[in-house]
Scaffold this active site. Structure first.
Site, PDB file in Angstrom:
ATOM      1  N   ASP A  47       0.871  -1.162   0.000  1.00  6.60           N
ATOM      2  CA  ASP A  47       0.000   0.000   0.000  1.00  6.60           C
ATOM      3  C   ASP A  47       0.918   1.226   0.000  1.00  6.60           C
ATOM      4  O   ASP A  47       2.115   1.121   0.293  1.00  6.60           O
ATOM      5  CB  ASP A  47      -0.893  -0.030   1.243  1.00  6.60           C
ATOM      6  CG  ASP A  47      -1.803   1.171   1.343  1.00  6.60           C
ATOM      7  OD1 ASP A  47      -2.409   1.546   0.320  1.00  6.60           O
ATOM      8  OD2 ASP A  47      -1.893   1.758   2.438  1.00  6.60           O
ATOM      9  N   ASP A  69      -0.151   5.089   0.892  1.00  4.71           N
ATOM     10  CA  ASP A  69      -0.386   6.142   1.880  1.00  4.71           C
ATOM     11  C   ASP A  69      -0.341   5.598   3.301  1.00  4.71           C
ATOM     12  O   ASP A  69      -1.006   4.603   3.624  1.00  4.71           O
ATOM     13  CB  ASP A  69      -1.738   6.806   1.621  1.00  4.71           C
ATOM     14  CG  ASP A  69      -1.799   7.447   0.238  1.00  4.71           C
ATOM     15  OD1 ASP A  69      -0.758   7.965  -0.209  1.00  4.71           O
ATOM     16  OD2 ASP A  69      -2.873   7.416  -0.387  1.00  4.71           O
TER      17      ASP A  69
END
Length: 223
Positions: free
Chosen positions: A9, A11
């Site tokens: 991922d 953020d």
């Protein structure tokens, strides 16, 4: 031979911020949005994201409104400035080293994010990762510029599993052909974490930390 892939991922996992949120702040500072109204709506969407209740289609229309108004040339120039003044400062040594560790081990590294491709592709490339699964933005055939709608399955919540499966299938692979690590901070990514061979709760939010602790998953506090 089983292919090893490392999914990340973006953020709050590889960078200690929400890139789409910060892009909104940046464009507001450029005068592209009404400051009070944009800030209010941006914060509401962000709270919905953290709570797992975000309407991703509605959010993407909101998040891309400014660049749709300003057009490709101005938007791409602004994003280059965003990269140099905001993102480059946020890329920390330990995050870059983690990605490079997987690359040096021969793993295929893929960034899988619920933020749109316009915002995130330059960030992925700054990490040296050409393989990006992000929210694909539909484009107007006449102008070539984005419409505000999502093309295909959004890489959000369960959609991340679908998009990774599509990525694998395009290479003639399935889950049984790969050994997959997945690093994420968010409870929204629980579906893909549960599919991964090696789930790693990275800078996890409170709900994900509790689940990771209960299930004996690795917890990595990168920042």
């Amino acid at each position: 031979m089983t292919l090893k892939i490392a999914l990340f991922d973006l953020d709050h996992t590889l960078i200690p911020m929400d890139s789409d949120y910060e892009w909104g702040v940046f464009t507001t500072a450029l005068g592209w949005n009404d400051p009070a109204e944009f800030t209010r709506r941006n914060e509401v969407y962000y709270q919905h994201y953290k709570a797992g209740t975000l309407d991703i289609h509605d959010y993407v229309r909101f998040a891309t409104a400014a660049i749709r108004r300003e057009g490709a040339i101005k938007s791409e120039a602004a994003h280059a400035q965003f990269m140099s003044t905001v993102i480059q400062k946020a890329i920390q040594t330990q995050a870059l080293a983690l990605v490079q560790q997987h690359q040096q081990a021969g793993d295929v590294v893929v960034i899988v994010t619920a933020t749109n491709e316009f915002v995130t592709r330059p960030i992925a490339l700054a990490f040296g990762v050409p393989e990006l699964i992000a929210i694909n933005l539909a484009r107007d055939p006449a102008t070539g510029w984005i419409t505000g709608e999502i093309e295909g399955t959004p890489s959000f919540r369960e959609g991340k599993v679908t998009r990774v499966e599509q990525w694998l299938a395009a290479r003639g692979l399935g889950w049984h052909d790969v050994e997959c690590s997945f690093y994420s901070d968010s409870i929204n990514d629980l579906p893909l974490l549960e599919k991964a061979t090696c789930p790693v709760a990275t800078n996890p939010d409170e709900r994900l930390r509790a689940i990771a602790t209960q299930r004996g998953w690795r917890i990595l506090d990168l920042f």
